[in-house]
Design a protein around this motif. Structure first.
Motif, PDB file in Angstrom:
ATOM      1  N   LEU A 158       0.836  -1.198   0.000  1.00  0.00           N
ATOM      2  CA  LEU A 158       0.000   0.000   0.000  1.00  0.00           C
ATOM      3  C   LEU A 158       0.872   1.250   0.000  1.00  0.00           C
ATOM      4  O   LEU A 158       1.845   1.344   0.756  1.00  0.00           O
ATOM      5  N   ASP A 159       0.527   2.209  -0.842  1.00  0.00           N
ATOM      6  CA  ASP A 159       1.229   3.498  -0.877  1.00  0.00           C
ATOM      7  C   ASP A 159       0.543   4.424   0.129  1.00  0.00           C
ATOM      8  O   ASP A 159      -0.518   4.979  -0.150  1.00  0.00           O
ATOM      9  N   VAL A 160       1.130   4.565   1.323  1.00  0.00           N
ATOM     10  CA  VAL A 160       0.539   5.369   2.391  1.00  0.00           C
ATOM     11  C   VAL A 160       1.154   6.771   2.358  1.00  0.00           C
ATOM     12  O   VAL A 160       2.378   6.922   2.424  1.00  0.00           O
ATOM     13  N   LYS A 161       0.310   7.764   2.270  1.00  0.00           N
ATOM     14  CA  LYS A 161       0.754   9.157   2.229  1.00  0.00           C
ATOM     15  C   LYS A 161       0.218   9.893   3.457  1.00  0.00           C
ATOM     16  O   LYS A 161      -0.808   9.500   4.022  1.00  0.00           O
ATOM     17  N   VAL A 162       0.893  10.952   3.846  1.00  0.00           N
ATOM     18  CA  VAL A 162       0.405  11.819   4.920  1.00  0.00           C
ATOM     19  C   VAL A 162       0.254  13.231   4.357  1.00  0.00           C
ATOM     20  O   VAL A 162       0.985  13.638   3.462  1.00  0.00           O
ATOM     21  N   LEU A 163      -0.705  13.961   4.911  1.00  0.00           N
ATOM     22  CA  LEU A 163      -1.049  15.283   4.398  1.00  0.00           C
ATOM     23  C   LEU A 163      -1.267  16.224   5.569  1.00  0.00           C
ATOM     24  O   LEU A 163      -2.179  16.013   6.376  1.00  0.00           O
ATOM     25  N   ARG A 164      -0.437  17.250   5.694  1.00  0.00           N
ATOM     26  CA  ARG A 164      -0.597  18.240   6.761  1.00  0.00           C
ATOM     27  C   ARG A 164      -1.788  19.134   6.435  1.00  0.00           C
ATOM     28  O   ARG A 164      -1.903  19.664   5.332  1.00  0.00           O
ATOM     29  N   THR A 165      -2.660  19.314   7.409  1.00  0.00           N
ATOM     30  CA  THR A 165      -3.845  20.139   7.206  1.00  0.00           C
ATOM     31  C   THR A 165      -3.784  21.370   8.107  1.00  0.00           C
ATOM     32  O   THR A 165      -2.825  21.562   8.852  1.00  0.00           O
ATOM     33  N   SER A 166      -4.810  22.203   8.018  1.00  0.00           N
ATOM     34  CA  SER A 166      -4.896  23.409   8.846  1.00  0.00           C
ATOM     35  C   SER A 166      -6.317  23.529   9.374  1.00  0.00           C
ATOM     36  O   SER A 166      -7.210  22.750   9.003  1.00  0.00           O
ATOM     37  N   TRP A 167      -6.554  24.547  10.221  1.00  0.00           N
ATOM     38  CA  TRP A 167      -7.911  24.760  10.739  1.00  0.00           C
ATOM     39  C   TRP A 167      -8.900  24.966   9.604  1.00  0.00           C
ATOM     40  O   TRP A 167     -10.075  24.628   9.719  1.00  0.00           O
ATOM     41  N   ASP A 168      -8.447  25.518   8.475  1.00  0.00           N
ATOM     42  CA  ASP A 168      -9.361  25.852   7.385  1.00  0.00           C
ATOM     43  C   ASP A 168      -9.754  24.659   6.531  1.00  0.00           C
ATOM     44  O   ASP A 168     -10.822  24.670   5.928  1.00  0.00           O
ATOM     45  N   ASP A 169      -8.888  23.639   6.438  1.00  0.00           N
ATOM     46  CA  ASP A 169      -9.176  22.574   5.473  1.00  0.00           C
ATOM     47  C   ASP A 169      -9.143  21.168   6.062  1.00  0.00           C
ATOM     48  O   ASP A 169      -9.124  20.190   5.327  1.00  0.00           O
ATOM     49  N   GLN A 170      -9.151  21.045   7.392  1.00  0.00           N
ATOM     50  CA  GLN A 170      -8.956  19.723   7.985  1.00  0.00           C
ATOM     51  C   GLN A 170     -10.072  18.742   7.647  1.00  0.00           C
ATOM     52  O   GLN A 170      -9.855  17.526   7.661  1.00  0.00           O
ATOM     53  N   THR A 171     -11.269  19.221   7.344  1.00  0.00           N
ATOM     54  CA  THR A 171     -12.324  18.313   6.878  1.00  0.00           C
ATOM     55  C   THR A 171     -12.526  18.400   5.362  1.00  0.00           C
ATOM     56  O   THR A 171     -13.010  17.444   4.753  1.00  0.00           O
ATOM     57  N   ASP A 172     -12.141  19.518   4.754  1.00  0.00           N
ATOM     58  CA  ASP A 172     -12.258  19.639   3.295  1.00  0.00           C
ATOM     59  C   ASP A 172     -11.487  18.524   2.599  1.00  0.00           C
ATOM     60  O   ASP A 172     -11.915  18.021   1.551  1.00  0.00           O
ATOM     61  N   VAL A 173     -10.328  18.137   3.165  1.00  0.00           N
ATOM     62  CA  VAL A 173      -9.501  17.127   2.499  1.00  0.00           C
ATOM     63  C   VAL A 173     -10.193  15.770   2.454  1.00  0.00           C
ATOM     64  O   VAL A 173      -9.868  14.939   1.598  1.00  0.00           O
ATOM     65  N   ILE A 174     -11.146  15.549   3.353  1.00  0.00           N
ATOM     66  CA  ILE A 174     -11.929  14.310   3.299  1.00  0.00           C
ATOM     67  C   ILE A 174     -13.006  14.424   2.234  1.00  0.00           C
ATOM     68  O   ILE A 174     -13.178  13.535   1.390  1.00  0.00           O
ATOM     69  N   GLN A 234      -5.729  37.859   7.918  1.00  0.00           N
ATOM     70  CA  GLN A 234      -5.943  36.419   7.974  1.00  0.00           C
ATOM     71  C   GLN A 234      -4.609  35.723   8.230  1.00  0.00           C
ATOM     72  O   GLN A 234      -3.657  35.879   7.467  1.00  0.00           O
ATOM     73  N   VAL A 235      -4.520  35.016   9.339  1.00  0.00           N
ATOM     74  CA  VAL A 235      -3.314  34.281   9.711  1.00  0.00           C
ATOM     75  C   VAL A 235      -3.674  32.804   9.687  1.00  0.00           C
ATOM     76  O   VAL A 235      -4.415  32.331  10.541  1.00  0.00           O
ATOM     77  N   ARG A 236      -3.160  32.054   8.721  1.00  0.00           N
ATOM     78  CA  ARG A 236      -3.614  30.688   8.511  1.00  0.00           C
ATOM     79  C   ARG A 236      -2.769  29.646   9.227  1.00  0.00           C
ATOM     80  O   ARG A 236      -3.288  28.675   9.757  1.00  0.00           O
ATOM     81  N   THR A 237      -1.456  29.813   9.240  1.00  0.00           N
ATOM     82  CA  THR A 237      -0.596  28.741   9.745  1.00  0.00           C
ATOM     83  C   THR A 237      -0.101  29.030  11.156  1.00  0.00           C
ATOM     84  O   THR A 237      -0.057  30.180  11.600  1.00  0.00           O
ATOM     85  N   VAL A 238       0.320  27.959  11.829  1.00  0.00           N
ATOM     86  CA  VAL A 238       0.897  28.114  13.161  1.00  0.00           C
ATOM     87  C   VAL A 238       2.158  28.970  13.090  1.00  0.00           C
ATOM     88  O   VAL A 238       2.401  29.825  13.938  1.00  0.00           O
ATOM     89  N   GLU A 239       2.957  28.752  12.051  1.00  0.00           N
ATOM     90  CA  GLU A 239       4.196  29.503  11.907  1.00  0.00           C
ATOM     91  C   GLU A 239       3.931  31.001  11.820  1.00  0.00           C
ATOM     92  O   GLU A 239       4.645  31.810  12.431  1.00  0.00           O
ATOM     93  N   GLU A 240       2.893  31.383  11.075  1.00  0.00           N
ATOM     94  CA  GLU A 240       2.551  32.803  10.975  1.00  0.00           C
ATOM     95  C   GLU A 240       2.099  33.354  12.325  1.00  0.00           C
ATOM     96  O   GLU A 240       2.472  34.471  12.712  1.00  0.00           O
ATOM     97  N   LYS A 241       1.302  32.585  13.041  1.00  0.00           N
ATOM     98  CA  LYS A 241       0.841  33.028  14.358  1.00  0.00           C
ATOM     99  C   LYS A 241       2.017  33.262  15.290  1.00  0.00           C
ATOM    100  O   LYS A 241       2.076  34.278  16.001  1.00  0.00           O
ATOM    101  N   LEU A 242       2.981  32.351  15.287  1.00  0.00           N
ATOM    102  CA  LEU A 242       4.116  32.486  16.185  1.00  0.00           C
ATOM    103  C   LEU A 242       4.994  33.674  15.815  1.00  0.00           C
ATOM    104  O   LEU A 242       5.587  34.311  16.696  1.00  0.00           O
TER     105      LEU A 242
END
Length: 289
Positions: free
Chosen positions: A118-134, A216-224
Motif C-alpha cells: 500500500l502506498d501510504v501518504k500523509v497530508l498536513r492540514t490546517s484549521w481551514d481545510d482539515q475536513t475539506d480534504v476528506i 488572515q493568519v492561517r498557519t501556526v508559523e505565521e501566528k508564532l
C-alpha cells in the motif's frame, strides 16, 4: 429528479461571486449561457435561488440552503473521480491528514506492516481545510481538532489535551507555569474570538470596541511570528505549542480553559474496509499513549 452537477457548479460560482459576470469569467463561459443554466436549475428545483436587481445579486433562503448542500456534494463527486482515476491507473493509495502537533507515525507504521504494497501518504492540514480534504478526496481519513462541521463525516474521539497561551518571551506572564483566562483579558488575541469563547466573554478589546480587524493568519508559523513580534497572543493545543519550540516565545497552561479534543474523521458514505481498519488502529494507538 436528477441534479445536474454542472449546473450545481455554475450555481456555486455565482453564489460565491454574487455577480453573474465575474462568475462567468471564472467558469470561462459566456454570461448568457450561465444565466440560462441558472434559470434552468431554478426551474428544475421550482424555487428562486437569487434575488437580482440592477445593482446587486443576493441569495434567497433556498439559495443559501442549496449552497450549504452543494459544496459537500460537489466535493464528494470530485473525491469519487479521484478514487476511480487511481483505481484505473492501478494505484492503491491511502492518505492520512493530520493537524500540526499531532504525530501519526505509529499508526502509519502499523498500517504499512499489515499492507506492505500500500502506498501510504500523509497530508498536513490546517484549521481551514482539515475536513475539506476528506470531502474532496485528498485524504481517506484525517486527524481533526474540534470544533469542525461534522455533516457527512464518520467521527471517533481519540484524545484530549490541554490548551496553552503562547506569549512573547519578554511578556509579563512569561515564566508562569499556568495562568487564568482573566489574566489574558487585556491581551490582544491573534485568532477568531469564537475559537476561544472563554476569552471572548471577558476580553477588554471586545467590551470596549477597540479590537481592530485582523489580517488572515492561517498557519501556526505565521501566528508564532506575530506573537514573537509582540503583536498579541494565541491559544494552542499543548502538543502544537511544544512542537514549534523557539527561543522568542513561551507558553503557559490556562487553568480554566477546556481541553482540545482530537478525533479521527472519514467520509461516512464510504464503505471501505481499509478506512475501518485504520480507525481501529488509530483507536488502539491513542489508547496506548
Amino acid at each position: 429528479m436528477d441534479v445536474d452537477l454542472r449546473k450545481l457548479r455554475y450555481f456555486v460560482a455565482v453564489a460565491e461571486h454574487l455577480h453573474f459576470g465575474r462568475a462567468a469569467d471564472a467558469l470561462h463561459i459566456a454570461q448568457p449561457v450561465l444565466s440560462r443554466q441558472i434559470r434552468a436549475l431554478e426551474g428544475e428545483l421550482k424555487v428562486s435561488l437569487f434575488d437580482r436587481n440592477r445593482r446587486s445579486t443576493s441569495l434567497t433562503e433556498a439559495g443559501e440552503q442549496l449552497l450549504a448542500d452543494a459544496r459537500p456534494l460537489l466535493a464528494g463527486a470530485e473525491a469519487l473521480r479521484r478514487r476511480v482515476a487511481e483505481a484505473a491507473a492501478g494505484k492503491r493509495t491511502f492518505t492520512i491528514g493530520f493537524m500540526p502537533g499531532l504525530v501519526v507515525t505509529s499508526a502509519v507504521r502499523t498500517l504499512l506492516a499489515r499492507h506492505p504494497q500500500l502506498d501510504v501518504k500523509v497530508l498536513r492540514t490546517s484549521w481551514d481545510d482539515q475536513t475539506d480534504v476528506i470531502h474532496d478526496g485528498r485524504a481517506d481519513v484525517s486527524y481533526v481538532r474540534l470544533p469542525v462541521e461534522t455533516r457527512g463525516l464518520g467521527m471517533r474521539p481519540l484524545l484530549t489535551e490541554p490548551r496553552v497561551v503562547v506569549l512573547p518571551a519578554d511578556h509579563r506572564l512569561a515564566g508562569k507555569e499556568s495562568v487564568a483566562v482573566a489574566d489574558l483579558a487585556d491581551e490582544h488575541l491573534l485568532q477568531d474570538p469564537d475559537a476561544v469563547p472563554e476569552w471572548r466573554d471577558i476580553a477588554t478589546e471586545l467590551r470596549t470596541g477597540t479590537r481592530v480587524p485582523q489580517p488572515q493568519v492561517r498557519t501556526v508559523e505565521e501566528k508564532l511570528e506575530h506573537v514573537a513580534a509582540g503583536r498579541g497572543v494565541v491559544v494552542l493545543p499543548l502538543s502544537t505549542a511544544t512542537f514549534y519550540t523557539r527561543p522568542d516565545v513561551v507558553h503557559a497552561a490556562v487553568r480554566d480553559l477546556g481541553p482540545n479534543h482530537v478525533c479521527l474523521a472519514w467520509d461516512a458514505s464510504r464503505r471501505s474496509r481499509l478506512v475501518q481498519e485504520f480507525v481501529a488502529i488509530a483507536l488502539e494507538r491513542s489508547a496506548g499513549r
